[in-house]
Design a protein around this motif. Structure first.
Motif, PDB file in Angstrom:
ATOM      1  N   PHE A  79       0.784  -1.246   0.000  1.00  0.00           N
ATOM      2  CA  PHE A  79       0.000   0.000   0.000  1.00  0.00           C
ATOM      3  C   PHE A  79       0.820   1.303   0.000  1.00  0.00           C
ATOM      4  O   PHE A  79       0.555   2.191  -0.813  1.00  0.00           O
ATOM      5  N   PRO A  80       1.832   1.422   0.862  1.00  0.00           N
ATOM      6  CA  PRO A  80       2.603   2.686   0.862  1.00  0.00           C
ATOM      7  C   PRO A  80       3.312   2.935  -0.469  1.00  0.00           C
ATOM      8  O   PRO A  80       3.521   4.089  -0.847  1.00  0.00           O
ATOM      9  N   LEU A  81       3.673   1.859  -1.169  1.00  0.00           N
ATOM     10  CA  LEU A  81       4.375   2.024  -2.451  1.00  0.00           C
ATOM     11  C   LEU A  81       3.394   2.466  -3.529  1.00  0.00           C
ATOM     12  O   LEU A  81       3.725   3.246  -4.419  1.00  0.00           O
ATOM     13  N   ILE A  82       2.177   1.952  -3.433  1.00  0.00           N
ATOM     14  CA  ILE A  82       1.151   2.325  -4.410  1.00  0.00           C
ATOM     15  C   ILE A  82       0.719   3.776  -4.183  1.00  0.00           C
ATOM     16  O   ILE A  82       0.491   4.533  -5.128  1.00  0.00           O
ATOM     17  N   LEU A  83       0.684   4.176  -2.894  1.00  0.00           N
ATOM     18  CA  LEU A  83       0.349   5.575  -2.559  1.00  0.00           C
ATOM     19  C   LEU A  83       1.369   6.557  -3.138  1.00  0.00           C
ATOM     20  O   LEU A  83       1.011   7.672  -3.516  1.00  0.00           O
ATOM     21  N   ALA A  84       2.646   6.149  -3.164  1.00  0.00           N
ATOM     22  CA  ALA A  84       3.700   7.014  -3.694  1.00  0.00           C
ATOM     23  C   ALA A  84       3.641   6.945  -5.219  1.00  0.00           C
ATOM     24  O   ALA A  84       4.536   6.441  -5.872  1.00  0.00           O
ATOM     25  N   LYS A  85       2.586   7.455  -5.761  1.00  0.00           N
ATOM     26  CA  LYS A  85       2.210   7.269  -7.173  1.00  0.00           C
ATOM     27  C   LYS A  85       3.380   7.364  -8.159  1.00  0.00           C
ATOM     28  O   LYS A  85       4.058   8.367  -8.238  1.00  0.00           O
ATOM     29  N   GLY A  86       3.589   6.274  -8.899  1.00  0.00           N
ATOM     30  CA  GLY A  86       4.568   6.296  -9.979  1.00  0.00           C
ATOM     31  C   GLY A  86       6.017   6.201  -9.552  1.00  0.00           C
ATOM     32  O   GLY A  86       6.900   6.049 -10.383  1.00  0.00           O
ATOM     33  N   GLN A  87       6.281   6.254  -8.242  1.00  0.00           N
ATOM     34  CA  GLN A  87       7.676   6.178  -7.808  1.00  0.00           C
ATOM     35  C   GLN A  87       8.250   4.777  -7.941  1.00  0.00           C
ATOM     36  O   GLN A  87       9.456   4.610  -8.049  1.00  0.00           O
ATOM     37  N   TYR A  88       7.381   3.777  -7.903  1.00  0.00           N
ATOM     38  CA  TYR A  88       7.841   2.395  -7.957  1.00  0.00           C
ATOM     39  C   TYR A  88       7.147   1.681  -9.109  1.00  0.00           C
ATOM     40  O   TYR A  88       5.932   1.793  -9.272  1.00  0.00           O
ATOM     41  N   SER A  89       7.937   0.924  -9.885  1.00  0.00           N
ATOM     42  CA  SER A  89       7.345   0.130 -10.963  1.00  0.00           C
ATOM     43  C   SER A  89       6.630  -1.068 -10.351  1.00  0.00           C
ATOM     44  O   SER A  89       6.915  -1.451  -9.204  1.00  0.00           O
ATOM     45  N   ARG A  90       5.732  -1.670 -11.138  1.00  0.00           N
ATOM     46  CA  ARG A  90       5.018  -2.865 -10.684  1.00  0.00           C
ATOM     47  C   ARG A  90       6.009  -3.942 -10.225  1.00  0.00           C
ATOM     48  O   ARG A  90       5.858  -4.575  -9.201  1.00  0.00           O
ATOM     49  N   GLN A  91       7.075  -4.074 -11.024  1.00  0.00           N
ATOM     50  CA  GLN A  91       8.079  -5.104 -10.712  1.00  0.00           C
ATOM     51  C   GLN A  91       8.790  -4.802  -9.387  1.00  0.00           C
ATOM     52  O   GLN A  91       9.000  -5.683  -8.564  1.00  0.00           O
ATOM     53  N   GLU A  92       9.128  -3.525  -9.188  1.00  0.00           N
ATOM     54  CA  GLU A  92       9.803  -3.170  -7.943  1.00  0.00           C
ATOM     55  C   GLU A  92       8.883  -3.387  -6.734  1.00  0.00           C
ATOM     56  O   GLU A  92       9.319  -3.835  -5.678  1.00  0.00           O
ATOM     57  N   ILE A  93       7.601  -3.053  -6.923  1.00  0.00           N
ATOM     58  CA  ILE A  93       6.642  -3.284  -5.838  1.00  0.00           C
ATOM     59  C   ILE A  93       6.613  -4.771  -5.475  1.00  0.00           C
ATOM     60  O   ILE A  93       6.724  -5.139  -4.304  1.00  0.00           O
ATOM     61  N   ASP A  94       6.517  -5.630  -6.506  1.00  0.00           N
ATOM     62  CA  ASP A  94       6.475  -7.074  -6.246  1.00  0.00           C
ATOM     63  C   ASP A  94       7.736  -7.548  -5.528  1.00  0.00           C
ATOM     64  O   ASP A  94       7.661  -8.341  -4.585  1.00  0.00           O
ATOM     65  N   GLU A  95       8.880  -7.040  -5.967  1.00  0.00           N
ATOM     66  CA  GLU A  95      10.138  -7.468  -5.347  1.00  0.00           C
ATOM     67  C   GLU A  95      10.214  -7.028  -3.888  1.00  0.00           C
ATOM     68  O   GLU A  95      10.609  -7.794  -3.017  1.00  0.00           O
ATOM     69  N   ARG A  96       9.825  -5.777  -3.654  1.00  0.00           N
ATOM     70  CA  ARG A  96       9.890  -5.265  -2.290  1.00  0.00           C
ATOM     71  C   ARG A  96       8.920  -5.996  -1.372  1.00  0.00           C
ATOM     72  O   ARG A  96       9.245  -6.300  -0.228  1.00  0.00           O
ATOM     73  N   VAL A  97       7.719  -6.274  -1.879  1.00  0.00           N
ATOM     74  CA  VAL A  97       6.739  -6.987  -1.056  1.00  0.00           C
ATOM     75  C   VAL A  97       7.243  -8.387  -0.740  1.00  0.00           C
ATOM     76  O   VAL A  97       7.187  -8.833   0.410  1.00  0.00           O
ATOM     77  N   SER A  98       7.834  -9.081  -1.718  1.00  0.00           N
ATOM     78  CA  SER A  98       8.286 -10.432  -1.371  1.00  0.00           C
ATOM     79  C   SER A  98       9.486 -10.408  -0.444  1.00  0.00           C
ATOM     80  O   SER A  98       9.600 -11.280   0.418  1.00  0.00           O
ATOM     81  N   ARG A  99      10.338  -9.409  -0.575  1.00  0.00           N
ATOM     82  CA  ARG A  99      11.473  -9.311   0.354  1.00  0.00           C
ATOM     83  C   ARG A  99      10.980  -9.079   1.795  1.00  0.00           C
ATOM     84  O   ARG A  99      11.409  -9.745   2.731  1.00  0.00           O
ATOM     85  N   ALA A 100      10.048  -8.132   1.949  1.00  0.00           N
ATOM     86  CA  ALA A 100       9.512  -7.827   3.291  1.00  0.00           C
ATOM     87  C   ALA A 100       8.800  -9.054   3.863  1.00  0.00           C
ATOM     88  O   ALA A 100       8.975  -9.407   5.029  1.00  0.00           O
ATOM     89  N   ALA A 101       8.013  -9.728   3.010  1.00  0.00           N
ATOM     90  CA  ALA A 101       7.247 -10.882   3.474  1.00  0.00           C
ATOM     91  C   ALA A 101       8.179 -12.002   3.920  1.00  0.00           C
ATOM     92  O   ALA A 101       7.920 -12.693   4.905  1.00  0.00           O
ATOM     93  N   LYS A 102       9.274 -12.151   3.205  1.00  0.00           N
ATOM     94  CA  LYS A 102      10.233 -13.193   3.549  1.00  0.00           C
ATOM     95  C   LYS A 102      10.879 -12.908   4.911  1.00  0.00           C
ATOM     96  O   LYS A 102      10.942 -13.775   5.778  1.00  0.00           O
ATOM     97  N   LEU A 103      11.316 -11.670   5.084  1.00  0.00           N
ATOM     98  CA  LEU A 103      11.914 -11.256   6.352  1.00  0.00           C
ATOM     99  C   LEU A 103      10.989 -11.510   7.525  1.00  0.00           C
ATOM    100  O   LEU A 103      11.411 -11.847   8.624  1.00  0.00           O
ATOM    101  N   LEU A 104       9.701 -11.285   7.287  1.00  0.00           N
ATOM    102  CA  LEU A 104       8.722 -11.364   8.369  1.00  0.00           C
ATOM    103  C   LEU A 104       8.015 -12.721   8.407  1.00  0.00           C
ATOM    104  O   LEU A 104       7.046 -12.894   9.139  1.00  0.00           O
TER     105      LEU A 104
END
Ligand code: ADP
Ligand code: ADP
Length: 227
Positions: free
Chosen positions: A99-124
């Protein structure tokens, strides 16, 4: 190096007794600082000034050495984790974290969002639950989703406002351990507000004790204990 520096911070609501009175504090990179004090001592006010939800009456607030008294919350790059988690019930775990990445409109590509979400999910350790809705998670998992949302953005620090106070005693102890473990793994600068003295003495590297808006002590739990 200090990530967060408070210099002679004062907060007055109206013209009464200051809610925060001349507080100076340095929080170093990676440090886990507990802000403790009785109800009404100014903990929430101090946290909200740091995050930018409350104006500072006097003094200087610096983040990474830059004065941010007048910066908007989003420019400060801090991540606040609220008491009630505030997850979106109709969104999946992955969508909540993104959600915070989607709110930061256009700052993150779809691919970057997916990568960041899976990294965070893995850590947690949420990797197996990405498609679930919050209603189908345990309390501890929901807390981790709230953390995931905070870490997905590379914030300069985490701020927690009594994150465990709505939980029952058993879950609270479990979550306390988890938060301490996550903080160590991620080594991210953390400020954690509580009125619970056990949390204050067991969770962090340093304890800041507030009373009636005045900083009484700022030391490690061991130093406080030895006094
Ligand atoms: P704590 O988080 O330690 O319970 P607060 O920061 O909420 O303390 O409150 C500190 C003091 O400031 C209290 O006396 C409280 O009544 C006062 N205060 C907090 N918020 C406001 C506000 N929006 N307007 C006026 N006074 C406030
Ligand atoms: P406390 O319960 O610690 O005394 P307050 O009610 O004084 O807290 O806190 C101010 C309110 O502002 C909180 O209820 C919080 O939910 C709300 N709030 C402010 N900014 C945000 C934000 N960016 N996102 C979610 N909630 C926010």
């Amino acid at each position: 190096m200090s990530v967060i520096e408070l210099r002679n911070i004062v907060k007055r609501y109206g013209d009464g007794f200051p809610a925060i009175n001349d507080v100076s504090l340095d929080i170093a990179e990676g440090e886990f600082v507990i802000l403790v004090g009785p109800s009404g001592s100014g903990k929430s006010t101090l946290l909200r000034m740091i995050v930018g939800l409350e104006d500072i009456t006097e003094g200087d607030l610096r983040i990474d050495s830059e004065r941010v008294n007048d910066s908007a919350p989003r420019e400060r790059d801090l991540a606040m984790v609220f008491q009630n988690y505030a997850l979106y019930p109709h969104l999946t775990v992955a969508e909540n974290i993104a959600f915070p990445l989607i709110l930061a409109k256009g700052q993150y590509s779809r691919q970057e969002i997916d990568e960041r979400v899976s990294r965070a999910a893995k850590l947690l350790e949420l990797g197996d639950h990405l498609d679930r809705k919050p209603a189908n998670l345990s309390g501890g998992q929901r807390q981790r989703v709230a953390m995931g949302r905070a870490i997905v953005r590379d914030a300069k620090a985490f701020l927690f406002d009594e994150p465990l106070s709505n939980l029952d005693a058993k879950l609270r102890i479990q979550m306390r351990t988890e938060i301490a473990r996550m903080q160590r793994n991620l080594a991210v600068t953390t400020v954690y507000v509580t009125h619970d003295q056990t949390e204050a003495m067991t969770l962090g590297d340093k304890v800041a004790v507030l009373k009636k808006g005045v900083l009484q002590q700022y030391a490690s739990p061991q130093e406080l204990y030895d006094e």
